[in-house]
Every structure is written in structure tokens, then in C-alpha cells.
Motif scaffolding. Structure first.
Motif: not given
Lengths: 517, 342
Positions: B286-290, B298-301, B311, B324-325
Motif C-alpha cells: 500500500v502506498v497511500s489511502n484516500e 487505495v493506491h498499491c505498488d 501503482v 495503512a501505507p
């Protein structure tokens, strides 16, 4: 907003174009005929008059008066504007209104008031003082508006980046008010160059006065026409120069929403001196002329006043001014609509032509129309139509400006909607745009009306035989030194022309305040 | 109400070609949306249909009649501009009655239309006394009052704040259906187009690139541009062979068979992200969570730490346990993807 809603450069309909072209031709007539007359002795004769030492000295005196007056107006106008918008000056709202009132006193009335009190105060110092006191509101008004309108955030950013109050003023505030101050200064310079009444009464030989005496004392109109052409050239040169030096930066606020109010600079121990200085300016510009006028009116009224004549002159003044306002506004509507709605080459040409009056001093227009009337239009020479024609030429720019800006503010999409609901282009203009623009157009007409009432040189030269207006009566009595007889006319003129101006200004101020809160 | 048919419309402003052969059909009594980014020519299309601009080539027919050269006032096309553009000098009744003849203005028509938009009590209000949404409804009533053949709506909701927008949109849709109006809505808001229209036409650089039902346009975009403009999309490089394609998310099924290299397009709601159970799906971090409340992106790498990141975004319901990131997750693709060969 979706992309490109282009302003169509359509050709304006003939029903608009025909009257607009007529207005443009009328506006260009005096200038054209003036040049024809000035060249009637050939180019050699023209150059002869221009190259005279007397002429060069005349140019020098005119520029000196314009320069000194403009500088004085900048100092008074910017100073007052800052004090009355940005500081804790006591009663600044009221004083701001009072400080613009000198605009309502015609310069020749102020000159009359000073001369009547100090018969030996004349020439350059008197002219510069009187004109400065009459004209500084031209700088005060735009600068005060600019000072209120600018976003306080830019100044706060400068402070947060380490500049002190003075540096912030110099680096941020001055550039923000510079266009407004320059526009005001241009108005002052043009006003001084074209003013006839004040310099004539105060006996300072600048262009306008010399043109008048030359016309009066000689049977040959050519020298007067040459000087008139020269004065117009000078005016155009100044407008062009100001245009060239104008900065290219955009000065409107970026972003939307209304600006916050500026926090006020505390005057503290400077309050006393500031109040003293403002009081001195207002006394000289407002109290003194009005007091002198009241004194002489009281003196004159007890002995020399002919009430019938006063009422007659008042009625004629209202009548010719009303005629001038109606005809000027009627001709301005097609021009203003074309300028606001049709961005073609033709429209631009018509609009430019209608602004000719801006560069033409009243005495020059009057002179040209006198020559023209005598030669080609004798049936209306020294009759009302020719005088109204002069008013049209002189004040068409005022009216076109008002029509143009109020029509431009009426969103074009309203016309689209009206057409989609079955109106023809002219029907949409009539049923929607002119309604929405109505108050602005009416304000423009009122302004023309007031300006016509105060107009002196053209009225003096072109008035119908046997008719006197307040301005010409005042002029006649002052010329022979009968101040008591002149004063009631001046007083009535100020009452008629000033009261509505004050009301107009007051209403606009309230609107401005309403917009800011 | 009549149908609208636009055929091969061309329009240039000087050197700029704004419309390059636009074809559009709108069935009588339905609402079509023209969806496109700023500057794509959709407002010009609308202005040509209304008669404010003249096309260089092509035809517009309303109810089977070609209207080329007919001035706007004789086309019977009502318009609802941005921000309503009510006549500020007329009250609500005056605005609504503006397009009616004198007799009809005195008839019950004004009241009828105001009833339709639910503003019968506002007839004597002035425009500035109305809220933005009310102004928009009056503008609609004004356009509908003379019973036009067609109603054009130019970004009518863009000036409203987001809370109000959905409600006014629903109300306008209801009124248009009740009136049986043929309507064209021009907008750059894909949500607006998809939710209101029976048919969505996607416009780009002066052309219509796809036209279909909202579900077709969203689910089966005609090209990569439409796919990314209409809704969020994960775009991954991939190689197709028949019904499947291989990409960074593993082997995904395709909506239509294809072969060769190209772009795989997957909607965020088709990606299911869960904590790493070591079994199904592709491992990711997980990179970030809006977090938006009703849902979250959820942005995932997909690449291991240290290498060039790749991503993808996944949409999940708002209440599931937050990620969580840095969390290790697995990403699973649900449903089929679109594929666009190079």
C-alpha cells in the motif's frame, strides 16, 4: 466553462450601423473642418504661424501650466486617497465624499470666486492653484478606488517576506495604484490644456485664451485655426505618450471572490497634522469658493439682481443642456452597442471616431463650428441646432463610454436566450439588453446633461442670438468686473449642476460599499 | 417534441477546426449527453444546433426538417445556459413568460410550467432573490414554456456547489422526462452524463469518438482516451492472446478477444485489495489511502521496494478495515478488462 465562446466578429446590422456612422461623421466634422481652415493659406502659411516666437512661448506656457497642475493634483490626489482609504483618519467616509465635491464647481466659477476676492491674484500662480484645486479629484477618485480594490493579501505577503511598511508601499502598493494615478493625471493634463474659462478669467495666456482673443480681434480666422490644430496635436501627443509608457502588467486581481478590506494604518500622533492638511485643502477647494460666492451673491442680490433675467438664463441653460443630453445619448446608443457587441474593423472605426471629442478642447470645436456655420450652414448659425451639435461632438465620448460599458456588462448570453425564445436580434437588444443596461445609459445621459450645463466656450461662441445661459451671463459680468452681478448666476449654476452630481456620486459610493461588504 | 439529427457537421474559427464531422442522433423525448473535456467543441456544437453559429458544412435537422439558415428565433430550440442567465430586470413570471405570445402569457401556461419545476410560489420573485438551484429551475421552465422542439442544456449545473448539484440534477431530469422533452446536455462531468442521460456521446477534438448507453460507454470504451476520460482507470501494459492478456496483475480475462501488445484497462472497483494471505492474487504494497467516507481509493505498488514503482488504484467500500501505507496486500482482478492494441 467549456472551450472557446468566441465573440463573433459579425457585421453589425444596418439599422445600427447607419445611425452610428452618422454619429461618427458628426464627431469628426469639427476636426476635419479645422484642419481645412488651418491649411487655407497653404502649408507655408501654416508653418509661418507655428514657427512664430509667440507660438513657441505659448506652447511653453501651456505645457508649464499643465505640468505644474498635474504634479500638484498627483500630490493632493494620491495623498488624500491614501489618508482617506487606508488610515484611521477621523470621519474618512464623509471626508471622502466632501473631497470629491470640487468636481462639481466649474473651473471658471472657482476662478471667478478667487478673482472676486483677490482682484490682483491672476496669471500663472492663480491659474495653477485654481486648476489644481478643481482637478485633484480626477486623481483622488481612481486612486482611492484602486487602494480599496487591491487585495490586501499582496501587501501582507510582502510584509511576511521581510519588507517594512514603507518598502511594501513602494514595491507593492505604488505599482498597484500606478495605472489609476496615471489615468487620473492624464485626465488632469487634458483638462488643463482644454480649459478655457479659468485661464481666461485669470488672464493667463495659454492656447485656449489666445485662440479666443485671436478669433475675436481678427477678421482672418486662419491663425486661430492653426493654433487650434496645434493644440489638438499637443493633446493627441500627450494621450499617445501616456499610452506608450503604460505598463503592460495586468492589474486586476487574480482569482475570484471579493477582496477583504484593508486593515487601517493607525495615524496616532500624526492625526492632528493630517486633519490640518486635509482641512486646508478642503477649505481652499470648497469652502473658500463657496464662501466667496455666497458673499458676492448676498451683495449683488441686494442691489443689482434682475430675477427675471436669472430665471430666464436658468431656463435656457436647462433647456439646451437637456437637448444636448437627449441628442448625444440617442447618437451614442448605436455606437456604444456596436462597440460592446460587434468586434469588427468597422465597429472599431466608428467607435474611435466618436471619441474625437476627447482630444478636442471646447474652444476649438466652437471655433471650427463657427467657421463651418458661417460658410456652409448659415441657416442654423447662432441657432440652437448648431450649439447642440457642438455638445454632441464634445460629450459623445462620455455617453458612448457609458453605453458601451453598461451594454458590455449585460451578459451576451441573455441575448442568446431571448433569441431562442423568439426575438429578432434588434428585439433582443430592445427587450433585454437595453433594459439591463438602462440605468448605466441613464447615468451617462445625466452626466452629459450636467456637463452641458457647465460648458462655457462653445456656448459662448455658438449660443442663439439673444439667448443667455448661466455660464454666459457669468462670463459677461466677470469680463467687465461686475462681480456682484455675476455671483447669483454662478451660485445658481453650482446649485443646478452640483446637486445632481453630488447625488449621483453619493449613490455610486453606496453601491461601491454595498459591493465591498 | 421532435428528434434531432446532426450530420457531418464542420466548423472552423479562423485556422482552428472546432468541429470536424460530428454526427449525432437523439430520439424524440429522450435526453442525450455530449461529454467531453474543455475545448473539445461541445459548446460550439450546441451553438450551431441552436442557430447562434453557422456550420461550414453539414446539416442539423429537428423533427425531420433541415434548419440550416433558420435564425435562432425561428428554430423552437430552448436553451438553459450556465448559471441560468435569467433576465435580471424581469421577475420569475416575466422570465418564464418571455417566450410566449401576449395572449399565452395571460393564460395558465406560466403557472403550469412553474408548477412543473415546483416553483409556483415564486412567480413574483426577482432573480437575485433565488438560490442558484432555483434560478436553474426557472431557466428550465423558461425554456420549456413555449413548448420547444428541443431543449439544450449547456453545463447547467457547473456553477452549483456539489451538495446542491445532485438534487438539482435529479429534479431537472424528472422535469424533462415529465415534459417529454428531447434534450441535449453538454457537460465535462462524466458522473453527470452517466447518471442523467439515456445516451452518452463522448466528444474529443471536434469529433464524436463514441456514442452509446451510459453502461456501454463506461464498460466498453471505444479507445484508451474514452476509457481514461469516462471514469477512473488503471492502465497497464500487457500482451493479449485470445480471451486473456498477461500484465502486471497476472492473467486477466478480456471483454473481447485480442492479440499482441497493448494497454489493459481495469476499473478501480474491479480490483479487490486484501491483507496478504499468501494465496490468491498478486502481491503488492500500500502506498497511500484516500478516504472519501462512502468509499476509499487505495493506491498499491505492484513492484518490490527499491525498483521503479507501478501503482494501481483500487476502490473499496468505506467501512472495511483501513489499510495503512506500507501494509503488504494482495490484489485480485474481478470481471473482465478492456484491451487496446498499440
Amino acid at each position: 466553462m467549456t472551450g472557446g465562446r468566441r465573440l463573433a466578429s459579425r457585421r453589425p446590422p444596418a439599422t445600427l450601423l447607419a445611425p452610428a456612422t452618422l454619429a461618427a461623421l458628426v464627431a469628426l466634422l469639427p476636426l476635419g473642418y479645422l484642419v481645412v481652415r488651418a491649411l487655407s493659406d497653404g502649408v507655408g502659411g501654416f508653418v509661418d504661424v507655428v514657427a512664430r516666437d509667440r507660438t513657441l512661448a505659448l506652447v511653453g506656457r501651456s505645457l508649464l501650466l499643465a505640468g505644474v497642475t498635474t504634479a500638484g493634483c498627483l500630490v493632493l490626489g494620491v495623498g488624500l486617497a491614501y489618508l482617506l482609504t487606508r488610515t484611521t483618519f477621523p470621519g474618512r467616509q464623509l471626508v471622502r465624499v466632501l473631497a470629491t465635491l470640487p468636481l462639481a464647481i466649474p473651473s471658471y466659477v472657482a476662478a471667478f470666486a478667487w478673482l472676486a476676492a483677490f482682484p490682483r491674484f491672476d496669471g500663472f500662480p492663480a491659474s495653477a492653484l485654481v486648476l489644481t484645486l478643481c482637478c485633484y479629484p480626477y486623481v483622488l477618485l481612481p486612486v482611492a478606488a484602486a487602494l480599496t480594490r487591491t487585495d490586501p493579501a499582496t501587501e501582507e505577503v510582502a510584509r511576511s517576506l521581510g519588507r517594512n511598511r514603507w518598502q511594501t508601499f513602494r514595491l507593492v502598493t505604488v505599482p498597484e495604484i500606478r495605472p489609476a494615478a496615471a489615468a487620473g493625471a492624464l485626465l488632469v493634463a487634458l483638462y488643463v490644456l482644454s480649459d478655457f474659462g479659468a485661464v481666461a478669467i485669470l488672464r493667463y495666456d495659454v492656447f485656449t485664451r489666445v485662440i479666443y482673443t485671436s478669433y475675436r480681434s481678427s477678421f482672418d480666422p486662419t491663425p486661430a485655426a492653426v493654433l487650434g490644430t496645434l493644440l489638438v496635436a499637443l493633446t493627441v501627443l500627450i494621450v499617445w505618450g501616456e499610452h506608450r509608457t503604460r505598463g503592460r502588467a495586468g492589474h486586476s486581481r487574480l482569482g475570484t471572490g471579493s477582496a477583504r478590506r484593508h486593515p487601517l494604518v493607525p495615524l496616532r500622533r500624526w492625526t492632528g497634522p493630517a486633519v490640518g492638511a486635509v482641512a486646508a485643502v478642503l477649505s481652499a477647494a470648497l469652502l473658500f469658493p463657496l464662501g466667496s460666492l455666497a458673499y458676492w451673491t448676498a451683495r449683488g442680490a441686494s442691489r443689482q439682481l434682475d430675477v427675471g433675467e436669472l430665471v430666464g438664463a436658468g431656463t435656457s441653460t436647462l433647456l439646451v443642456a437637456a437637448l444636448g443630453a437627449v441628442v448625444t445619448t440617442a447618437l451614442a446608443v448605436p455606437v456604444g452597442v456596436i462597440a460592446a457587441r460587434y468586434r469588427g474593423r468597422l465597429g472599431a472605426l466608428v467607435e474611435q471616431a466618436s471619441y474625437a471629442g476627447h482630444a478636442l478642447p471646447g474652444i476649438v470645436v466652437a471655433l471650427s463650428l463657427v467657421f463651418f456655420g458661417v460658410r456652409y450652414a448659415y441657416p442654423i448659425y447662432q441657432r440652437t441646432p448648431l450649439l447642440v451639435l457642438a455638445y454632441v461632438v464634445l460629450f459623445l465620448p462620455l455617453a458612448v463610454g457609458a453605453v458601451r460599458s453598461s451594454v458590455a456588462q449585460a451578459p451576451p448570453v441573455l441575448e442568446d436566450v431571448a433569441r431562442s425564445l423568439g426575438r429578432t436580434p434588434l428585439g433582443a437588444l430592445r427587450d433585454v439588453t437595453l433594459h439591463v443596461a438602462g440605468p448605466g445609459v441613464a447615468a451617462g445621459a445625466a452626466l452629459v446633461f450636467l456637463t452641458c450645463m457647465k460648458e462655457l466656450p462653445a456656448t459662448l461662441l455658438l449660443r442663439p442670438t439673444g439667448m443667455d445661459t448661466l455660464a454666459t451671463e457669468l462670463w459677461g459680468a466677470t469680463e467687465v468686473g461686475e462681480y456682484g452681478r455675476a455671483a447669483p448666476y454662478a451660485a445658481l449654476l453650482v446649485l443646478l449642476a452640483a446637486l445632481p452630481a453630488v447625488l449621483l456620486g453619493w449613490r455610486r459610493d453606496q453601491l461601491d460599499d454595498g459591493g465591498a461588504t | 417534441m421532435s428528434e434531432l439529427a446532426v450530420r457531418d457537421l464542420h466548423k472552423s474559427f479562423g485556422p482552428v477546426q472546432v468541429l470536424r464531422g460530428v454526427d449525432l442522433e437523439v430520439e424524440a423525448g429522450t435526453l442525450a449527453a455530449v461529454l467531453g473535456p474543455s475545448g473539445c467543441g461541445k459548446t460550439t456544437l450546441l451553438r450551431v444546433v441552436a442557430g447562434f453559429e453557422r456550420a461550414d458544412a453539414g446539416t442539423v435537422s429537428i423533427g425531420g426538417r433541415v434548419v440550416t439558415g433558420v435564425p435562432p428565433e425561428r428554430r423552437r430550440v430552448g436553451i438553459v445556459p450556465q448559471e441560468g442567465a435569467l433576465f435580471p430586470h424581469l421577475d420569475v413570471a416575466g422570465n418564464v413568460g418571455f417566450g410566449l405570445s401576449r395572449e399565452r402569457r395571460r393564460s395558465s401556461r406560466v403557472g403550469e410550467v412553474l408548477d412543473l419545476v415546483g416553483l409556483s410560489d415564486f412567480a413574483s420573485r426577482m432573480p437575485h432573490e433565488l438560490s442558484g438551484g432555483q434560478q436553474q429551475r426557472v431557466a428550465l421552465a423558461r425554456a420549456l414554456a413555449p413548448e420547444p422542439a428541443l431543449v439544450l442544456l449547456d453545463e447547467p449545473f457547473s456553477a452549483l456547489d456539489s451538495g446542491l448539484r445532485a438534487a438539482v440534477r435529479a429534479e431537472v431530469g424528472r422535469v424533462l422526462r415529465l415534459a417529454g422533452a428531447t434534450a441535449v446536455l453538454v457537460t465535462h462531468d462524466q458522473e453527470e452524463a452517466l447518471s442523467m442521460a439515456v445516451r452518452v456521446a463522448v466528444m474529443r477534438s471536434g469529433r464524436l469518438v463514441q456514442s452509446g448507453s451510459p453502461a456501454e460507454v463506461y464498460g466498453a470504451p471505444a479507445d484508451l482516451g474514452v476509457a481514461t476520460f469516462v471514469g477512473d482507470a488503471c492502465v497497464l501494459r500487457g500482451t493479449a492472446s485470445g480471451d486473456t492478456a498477461d500484465c502486471a496483475l497476472g492473467r486477466v480475462t478480456l471483454r473481447r478477444p485480442a492479440t499482441g501488445a497493448g494497454s489493459v484497462v481495469i476499473r478501480p472497483e474491479q480490483l479487490v485489495v486484501d491483507t496478504d494471505d499468501g494465496r490468491s492474487g498478486v502481491p503488492a504494497r500500500v502506498v497511500s489511502n484516500e478516504f472519501y467516507g462512502h468509499d476509499a481509493l487505495v493506491h498499491c505498488d505492484l513492484r518490490p521496494a527499491g525498483s521503479e514503482p507501478l501503482v494501481v488504484a483500487s476502490r473499496r467500500a468505506g467501512e472495511v478495515q483501513p489499510l495503512a501505507p506500507g501494509d503488504a496486500v494482495r490484489v485480485v482482478v474481478v470481471g473482465s478488462a478492456s484491451f487496446f492494441a498499440d
